[in-house]
Structure formats: C-alpha cells, structure tokens
Design a protein around this motif. Structure first.
Motif, PDB file in Angstrom:
ATOM      1  N   THR A 154     -12.448  -2.600  24.824  1.00 34.14           N
ATOM      2  CA  THR A 154     -12.545  -2.856  26.258  1.00 34.14           C
ATOM      3  C   THR A 154     -11.760  -1.819  27.055  1.00 34.14           C
ATOM      4  O   THR A 154     -12.173  -1.428  28.149  1.00 34.14           O
ATOM      5  CB  THR A 154     -12.056  -4.271  26.600  1.00 34.14           C
ATOM      6  OG1 THR A 154     -10.717  -4.445  26.118  1.00 34.14           O
ATOM      7  CG2 THR A 154     -12.952  -5.318  25.977  1.00 34.14           C
ATOM      8  N   CYS A 169     -13.966   1.202  27.334  1.00 28.23           N
ATOM      9  CA  CYS A 169     -15.055   0.941  28.285  1.00 28.23           C
ATOM     10  C   CYS A 169     -14.575   1.052  29.728  1.00 28.23           C
ATOM     11  O   CYS A 169     -15.246   1.655  30.576  1.00 28.23           O
ATOM     12  CB  CYS A 169     -15.655  -0.438  28.038  1.00 28.23           C
ATOM     13  SG  CYS A 169     -16.605  -0.596  26.510  1.00 28.23           S
ATOM     14  N   GLN A 170     -13.431   0.499  30.015  1.00 26.43           N
ATOM     15  CA  GLN A 170     -12.889   0.572  31.371  1.00 26.43           C
ATOM     16  C   GLN A 170     -12.613   2.016  31.771  1.00 26.43           C
ATOM     17  O   GLN A 170     -12.907   2.423  32.902  1.00 26.43           O
ATOM     18  CB  GLN A 170     -11.632  -0.286  31.463  1.00 26.43           C
ATOM     19  CG  GLN A 170     -11.901  -1.776  31.371  1.00 26.43           C
ATOM     20  CD  GLN A 170     -10.648  -2.606  31.180  1.00 26.43           C
ATOM     21  OE1 GLN A 170      -9.531  -2.077  31.182  1.00 26.43           O
ATOM     22  NE2 GLN A 170     -10.807  -3.902  31.005  1.00 26.43           N
ATOM     23  N   ARG A 184     -18.477  -1.256  30.314  1.00 27.15           N
ATOM     24  CA  ARG A 184     -17.987  -2.526  29.786  1.00 27.15           C
ATOM     25  C   ARG A 184     -18.667  -2.764  28.451  1.00 27.15           C
ATOM     26  O   ARG A 184     -19.614  -2.053  28.085  1.00 27.15           O
ATOM     27  CB  ARG A 184     -18.325  -3.673  30.750  1.00 27.15           C
ATOM     28  CG  ARG A 184     -19.817  -3.793  31.053  1.00 27.15           C
ATOM     29  CD  ARG A 184     -20.136  -5.022  31.880  1.00 27.15           C
ATOM     30  NE  ARG A 184     -21.526  -5.070  32.311  1.00 27.15           N
ATOM     31  CZ  ARG A 184     -22.557  -5.447  31.568  1.00 27.15           C
ATOM     32  NH1 ARG A 184     -22.359  -5.797  30.287  1.00 27.15           N
ATOM     33  NH2 ARG A 184     -23.789  -5.474  32.060  1.00 27.15           N
ATOM     34  N   ARG A 241     -23.299  -1.084  31.067  1.00 27.49           N
ATOM     35  CA  ARG A 241     -22.889  -1.269  32.456  1.00 27.49           C
ATOM     36  C   ARG A 241     -24.038  -1.886  33.237  1.00 27.49           C
ATOM     37  O   ARG A 241     -25.194  -1.824  32.839  1.00 27.49           O
ATOM     38  CB  ARG A 241     -22.435   0.037  33.093  1.00 27.49           C
ATOM     39  CG  ARG A 241     -23.492   1.099  33.296  1.00 27.49           C
ATOM     40  CD  ARG A 241     -22.897   2.310  34.010  1.00 27.49           C
ATOM     41  NE  ARG A 241     -23.829   3.433  34.095  1.00 27.49           N
ATOM     42  CZ  ARG A 241     -24.733   3.592  35.056  1.00 27.49           C
ATOM     43  NH1 ARG A 241     -24.851   2.687  36.009  1.00 27.49           N
ATOM     44  NH2 ARG A 241     -25.522   4.652  35.069  1.00 27.49           N
TER      45      ARG A 241
END
Length: 269
Positions: A114, A117-118, A123, A267
């Motif tokens: 995570t 991804c951020q 995400r 996303r």
C-alpha cells in the motif's frame, strides 16, 4: 465472480458464484517489478517489514545445499525462515537481484504494497476488481485463457511441474519467479494473473463474505485478521494447491512476507 465447481475450495469461500458490478478502473498490466520497487525505495528510503524483522520466508528449494538449518513452517515445511532475506536479497544476504530486475518484487507485506501504491498515485485493487481483470473478459472459465491448464501442451503460466516439493521439471521454463511479462497476456492485456506470484489485494478476508456481499462494488469485510491474496504462484501444484485459477482466493496476515507474494496497482478511472 467466484466458483463452486469441482476444483473450488469451499473452505476458502470461493462460492457461491455471484454477479458483481464495478465502477470503471485502471489496473496495471504487470505486477510491480524489482526495478519499480527499487525506484520507490531509492526515492523514499522505505524500509520493508521484512528488513525491520530481519528475516522472511523462502522456499527451501531455492536455498543452497549448505544453507544452515533454520526454522520451518510446521504445516508447510518447504518454507524456511531465512535471516537477511528481503526484497533485494530474495534468498538471503548472499543473494541479489542480478538478472531479476524484471521479475516481480517479493518479500513485501501488505503495508509495503500500500505504501508503494500511494507513492505511485495508485492503490491496491479490490478483490472483485482483481478477479474481473484477471479473467480477461472470459466469464466462468478456470484460467485467463479458458478451461485447459495446458492447451495443446502449451504452458501459459509459471507453476510447479512434477512431484512437489521434491522435483520441478521446469517445463514452463522457470524455477522460482519469472519476468512480470512472461507468457501471453489475457484478453485485457494483463500478464501473469495466475501463477508466478500471489498478489495482495485491498480486502480483508472472510470465507463467508460472498454470501452477503453487495452486488455493487464489493470491498470485502469491514475488518479481519488476514488480507486476501490472489492468483497463485510458482509453487502451486494440483497435488496440494490448485489455487492457480482466477476464482481461487487465499489470505495471510498483513505483516507476512514470503518469496512468492507480490502485488500490482490499480486506480479509479
């Protein structure tokens, strides 16, 4: 979504099959590679959970014959606790990413995934998004290409061939991970949605969730102890783990890391 056929694991909550509606979304064609993750680490200084713990689980068959004895998992003795194993040292401190920068990053926990991804402005996909994308437009099929494991004798994913865990005939060309774009993509252009490495998704795991999941944009249980992972890995074999199917699901604790678990990003569209 889901399955209740003869190959399904009822205890995993693969069924019942049910209709799901999703909002439009984007999802990466490939799992995050070692090169991708190296850029993230270089730019952010991120330290993975495996690095902080000082160890991770490695498949015993990837260790050298003279590797010192270490603790194994009682229910799966082919998994060995290896001190110094992490994303950049997949088999321990003497190993490296040489010739594997295009392979999927492994030894990453859910928080590591995570965090990446951020940083990337994305995400993790939901479990429903992942399965829709993994199917590649084929409803109700076992694999991203259809129902035959090896159509016309062709290997289309990286899984185990031979008696597990003693002998892998490597008929698909790989022992351990393969490049993120190995084998042909599915109908949506996604690579390796079955086999190679398990992939973290956003959902908490609940074996009973499909029986009460909403039709529109299901996002998994509200809480739990395990996060869902999808797709199977290079260690899957029908003699003990036929979870290399698009409907198969499994789960592990969010702080877990192993040498066969990675992720891909998604996303909102």
């Amino acid at each position: 979504m889901g399955s209740d056929d003869a190959l399904a694991y009822a205890a995993d909550g693969e069924g019942p099959p049910h209709v799901v509606e999703l909002e439009p979304f984007w999802i990466d064609a490939c799992a995050v590679s070692n090169a991708d993750f190296a850029l993230y680490v270089r730019e952010t200084g991120h330290v993975t959970t495996a690095e902080r713990f000082g160890w991770s689980f490695v498949f015993a068959g990837l260790l050298t014959p003279d590797h010192p004895p270490t603790r194994s998992v009682a229910a799966a003795p082919w998994w060995r606790q290896v001190f110094g194993a992490d994303w950049s040292h997949p088999e321990g401190p003497e190993s490296s990413l040489d010739h594997r920068f295009d392979h999927p990053v492994v030894h990453v926990c859910h928080d590591d995934a995570t965090g990446y991804c951020q940083w990337a402005g994305r995400r993790l996909p939901s479990e429903a998004e992942w399965e829709f994308a993994a199917r590649g437009g084929l409803d109700g099929r076992l694999f991203p290409w259809g129902d035959q494991l090896e159509p016309d004798g062709e290997h289309r994913m990286n899984v185990w061939q031979g008696p597990f865990p003693e002998t892998n005939a490597m008929l698909d060309g790989y022992y351990g991970t393969a490049p993120v774009d190995a084998f042909a993509p599915n109908g949506f252009g996604l690579y390796n949605t079955t086999g190679n490495v398990w992939e973290w998704v956003a959902d908490w795991f609940d074996a009973a969730y499909y029986r009460r999941a909403p039709r529109h944009a299901p996002a998994g249980a509200d809480h739990g102890t395990h996060r869902v992972m999808r797709g199977g890995s290079y260690l899957c074999h029908d003699s003990y783990c036929r979870r290399y199917r698009v409907a198969a699901r499994s789960a592990t604790t969010p702080d877990s890391s192993t040498g066969n678990l990675g992720f891909r990003c998604a996303r909102d569209a």
